[in-house]
Scaffold this motif. Sequence first.
Motif, PDB file in Angstrom:
ATOM      1  N   ILE A 219      -0.511   5.988  14.795  1.00  0.00           N
ATOM      2  CA  ILE A 219      -0.292   4.577  14.472  1.00  0.00           C
ATOM      3  C   ILE A 219       0.091   3.792  15.721  1.00  0.00           C
ATOM      4  CG2 ILE A 219       1.310   2.996  13.305  1.00  0.00           C
ATOM      5  CD1 ILE A 219       1.240   4.832  10.892  1.00  0.00           C
ATOM      6  N   LEU A 220       0.965   4.364  16.542  1.00  0.00           N
ATOM      7  CA  LEU A 220       1.386   3.672  17.761  1.00  0.00           C
ATOM      8  C   LEU A 220       0.253   3.579  18.785  1.00  0.00           C
ATOM      9  CD1 LEU A 220       5.028   5.007  18.178  1.00  0.00           C
ATOM     10  CD2 LEU A 220       4.319   2.690  17.590  1.00  0.00           C
ATOM     11  N   ALA A 221      -0.668   4.535  18.750  1.00  0.00           N
ATOM     12  CA  ALA A 221      -1.838   4.445  19.626  1.00  0.00           C
ATOM     13  C   ALA A 221      -2.722   3.279  19.186  1.00  0.00           C
ATOM     14  CB  ALA A 221      -2.621   5.749  19.588  1.00  0.00           C
ATOM     15  N   PHE A 222      -2.789   3.060  17.884  1.00  0.00           N
ATOM     16  CA  PHE A 222      -3.578   1.947  17.330  1.00  0.00           C
ATOM     17  C   PHE A 222      -2.836   0.620  17.475  1.00  0.00           C
ATOM     18  CE2 PHE A 222      -4.185  -0.762  13.538  1.00  0.00           C
ATOM     19  CZ  PHE A 222      -5.520  -1.108  13.715  1.00  0.00           C
ATOM     20  N   ASP A 223      -1.505   0.667  17.245  1.00  0.00           N
ATOM     21  CA  ASP A 223      -0.680  -0.548  17.264  1.00  0.00           C
ATOM     22  C   ASP A 223       0.659  -0.242  17.937  1.00  0.00           C
ATOM     23  OD1 ASP A 223       0.730  -2.863  16.811  1.00  0.00           O
ATOM     24  OD2 ASP A 223       0.915  -2.590  14.641  1.00  0.00           O
TER      25      ASP A 223
ATOM     26  N   GLY B  89       0.817  -1.212   0.000  1.00  0.00           N
ATOM     27  CA  GLY B  89       0.000   0.000   0.000  1.00  0.00           C
ATOM     28  C   GLY B  89       0.850   1.260   0.000  1.00  0.00           C
ATOM     29  N   GLU B  90       0.258   2.326  -0.530  1.00  0.00           N
ATOM     30  CA  GLU B  90       0.940   3.615  -0.594  1.00  0.00           C
ATOM     31  C   GLU B  90      -0.007   4.729  -0.162  1.00  0.00           C
ATOM     32  OE1 GLU B  90       3.078   4.414  -4.278  1.00  0.00           O
ATOM     33  OE2 GLU B  90       2.839   2.296  -4.833  1.00  0.00           O
ATOM     34  N   ALA B  91       0.534   5.677   0.578  1.00  0.00           N
ATOM     35  CA  ALA B  91      -0.249   6.841   1.002  1.00  0.00           C
ATOM     36  C   ALA B  91       0.500   8.100   0.601  1.00  0.00           C
ATOM     37  CB  ALA B  91      -0.463   6.808   2.509  1.00  0.00           C
ATOM     38  N   GLU B  92      -0.252   9.133   0.222  1.00  0.00           N
ATOM     39  CA  GLU B  92       0.387  10.375  -0.203  1.00  0.00           C
ATOM     40  C   GLU B  92       0.134  11.526   0.763  1.00  0.00           C
ATOM     41  OE1 GLU B  92      -3.134  11.762  -3.321  1.00  0.00           O
ATOM     42  OE2 GLU B  92      -1.264  10.880  -4.078  1.00  0.00           O
ATOM     43  N   ASN B  93      -0.597  11.252   1.842  1.00  0.00           N
ATOM     44  CA  ASN B  93      -0.765  12.268   2.886  1.00  0.00           C
ATOM     45  C   ASN B  93      -0.902  11.584   4.245  1.00  0.00           C
ATOM     46  OD1 ASN B  93      -3.703  11.815   3.533  1.00  0.00           O
ATOM     47  ND2 ASN B  93      -3.957  12.464   1.397  1.00  0.00           N
ATOM     48  N   GLY B  94      -0.832  12.379   5.297  1.00  0.00           N
ATOM     49  CA  GLY B  94      -0.821  11.816   6.643  1.00  0.00           C
ATOM     50  C   GLY B  94      -2.078  11.087   7.043  1.00  0.00           C
ATOM     51  N   ARG B  95      -3.225  11.687   6.756  1.00  0.00           N
ATOM     52  CA  ARG B  95      -4.482  11.054   7.146  1.00  0.00           C
ATOM     53  C   ARG B  95      -4.685   9.722   6.421  1.00  0.00           C
ATOM     54  NH1 ARG B  95      -7.830  12.966  10.315  1.00  0.00           N
ATOM     55  NH2 ARG B  95      -6.935  15.056  10.169  1.00  0.00           N
ATOM     56  N   GLN B  96      -4.325   9.718   5.152  1.00  0.00           N
ATOM     57  CA  GLN B  96      -4.437   8.486   4.371  1.00  0.00           C
ATOM     58  C   GLN B  96      -3.501   7.418   4.927  1.00  0.00           C
ATOM     59  OE1 GLN B  96      -3.147   8.792   0.267  1.00  0.00           O
ATOM     60  NE2 GLN B  96      -4.476   7.122  -0.400  1.00  0.00           N
ATOM     61  N   ALA B  97      -2.318   7.852   5.382  1.00  0.00           N
ATOM     62  CA  ALA B  97      -1.340   6.908   5.942  1.00  0.00           C
ATOM     63  C   ALA B  97      -1.907   6.201   7.167  1.00  0.00           C
ATOM     64  CB  ALA B  97      -0.052   7.645   6.305  1.00  0.00           C
ATOM     65  N   VAL B  98      -2.558   6.966   8.053  1.00  0.00           N
ATOM     66  CA  VAL B  98      -3.146   6.374   9.263  1.00  0.00           C
ATOM     67  C   VAL B  98      -4.263   5.406   8.893  1.00  0.00           C
ATOM     68  CG1 VAL B  98      -4.416   6.857  11.392  1.00  0.00           C
ATOM     69  CG2 VAL B  98      -2.527   8.355  10.699  1.00  0.00           C
ATOM     70  N   ASP B  99      -5.164   5.847   8.036  1.00  0.00           N
ATOM     71  CA  ASP B  99      -6.308   5.002   7.642  1.00  0.00           C
ATOM     72  C   ASP B  99      -5.848   3.714   6.958  1.00  0.00           C
ATOM     73  OD1 ASP B  99      -7.992   6.915   8.654  1.00  0.00           O
ATOM     74  OD2 ASP B  99      -8.424   7.839   6.709  1.00  0.00           O
ATOM     75  N   LEU B 100      -4.858   3.861   6.065  1.00  0.00           N
ATOM     76  CA  LEU B 100      -4.384   2.702   5.312  1.00  0.00           C
ATOM     77  C   LEU B 100      -3.632   1.731   6.213  1.00  0.00           C
ATOM     78  CD1 LEU B 100      -4.621   1.834   2.378  1.00  0.00           C
ATOM     79  CD2 LEU B 100      -2.379   2.850   1.925  1.00  0.00           C
ATOM     80  N   TYR B 101      -2.887   2.277   7.182  1.00  0.00           N
ATOM     81  CA  TYR B 101      -2.175   1.402   8.119  1.00  0.00           C
ATOM     82  C   TYR B 101      -3.184   0.561   8.904  1.00  0.00           C
ATOM     83  CZ  TYR B 101       0.946  -0.421  11.624  1.00  0.00           C
ATOM     84  OH  TYR B 101       1.660  -1.294  12.426  1.00  0.00           O
TER      85      TYR B 101
ATOM     86  N   ASP C   6      -1.762  17.353   5.321  1.00  0.00           N
ATOM     87  CA  ASP C   6      -2.842  17.010   6.248  1.00  0.00           C
ATOM     88  C   ASP C   6      -2.360  16.703   7.669  1.00  0.00           C
ATOM     89  OD1 ASP C   6      -4.594  17.280   4.140  1.00  0.00           O
ATOM     90  OD2 ASP C   6      -4.725  15.142   3.736  1.00  0.00           O
ATOM     91  N   MET C   7      -1.311  15.901   7.770  1.00  0.00           N
ATOM     92  CA  MET C   7      -0.821  15.469   9.075  1.00  0.00           C
ATOM     93  C   MET C   7       0.645  15.078   8.915  1.00  0.00           C
ATOM     94  SD  MET C   7      -2.281  12.244  11.286  1.00  0.00           S
ATOM     95  CE  MET C   7      -3.986  12.709  10.933  1.00  0.00           C
ATOM     96  N   ASN C   8       1.547  15.689   9.709  1.00  0.00           N
ATOM     97  CA  ASN C   8       2.963  15.370   9.506  1.00  0.00           C
ATOM     98  C   ASN C   8       3.321  13.989  10.050  1.00  0.00           C
ATOM     99  OD1 ASN C   8       3.860  15.513  12.324  1.00  0.00           O
ATOM    100  ND2 ASN C   8       3.625  17.726  12.160  1.00  0.00           N
ATOM    101  N   GLY C   9       4.526  13.540   9.694  1.00  0.00           N
ATOM    102  CA  GLY C   9       4.958  12.194  10.039  1.00  0.00           C
ATOM    103  C   GLY C   9       4.986  11.900  11.523  1.00  0.00           C
ATOM    104  N   MET C  10       5.277  12.914  12.335  1.00  0.00           N
ATOM    105  CA  MET C  10       5.320  12.693  13.776  1.00  0.00           C
ATOM    106  C   MET C  10       3.914  12.479  14.338  1.00  0.00           C
ATOM    107  SD  MET C  10       8.490  15.125  14.916  1.00  0.00           S
ATOM    108  CE  MET C  10       8.387  16.226  13.518  1.00  0.00           C
TER     109      MET C  10
END
Length: 216
Positions: A71-75, A33-45, A61-65
């Motif tokens: 992500i760590l809150a979820f996993d 999978g690939e994400a091009e913004n922060g929010r998409q990265a969280v949802d896709l993860y 949308d949301m920076n890497g930090m």
Amino acid sequence: MKKHKIMLADDHAMIRAGVKNLLRESEDIVVIGEAENGRQAVDLYEELKPDLIILDISLPDMNGMEVTQKILAFDPSANILMLSMYDDEDYVGRCIENGVKGYVVKNESGEELEYAVHTILEGKTYFSQAVHKVILNKYKRAAVKKKERHEDIRLTAREIEIVKLIDDGLTSQQMADKLFISPRTVETHRANLMKKFAVKNSIELVKKARQMNILT
């Protein structure tokens, strides 16, 4: 052969394509999978649950930090590898504090990134040579500042005596008797020492005194 599932999050399509091509050389890795913004990265993860995510710091949308925290809150066991153009102390330090498993700078070699991915998949952490230099320089400066703070502390001969007697476990009355001074004077010296060392109790005072080699 079991394939490790990798996810990419970077707002530059060219970077994602380059990383995908690099990882294709590893038979045990597949990009799912690939994400091009922060929010998409969280949802896709959360949807794909990859074995590792390669994450950029600068995302729309949301920076890497922020993505890392979500992500760590979820996993909490998530394997997050930062791939960024930034190699300054602030970014590196904050990413490490947030719990990433690795950090590679974009101008480093593809082999370094590939090695970082496999190292983290083995359950270890990996910080590239450039990042290690940043971390080392940070601790060097911190050590120098700590030394300078210690050197700023000047103790009188009487204060050194008091510190040593505190280390011996004597009460204020016992110190007063031994030094032929009043308990009130002992308490004044004790208060001054606490202030000079910026500590709140005798245990911390003795610990700092040992660090400064006052107690030998």
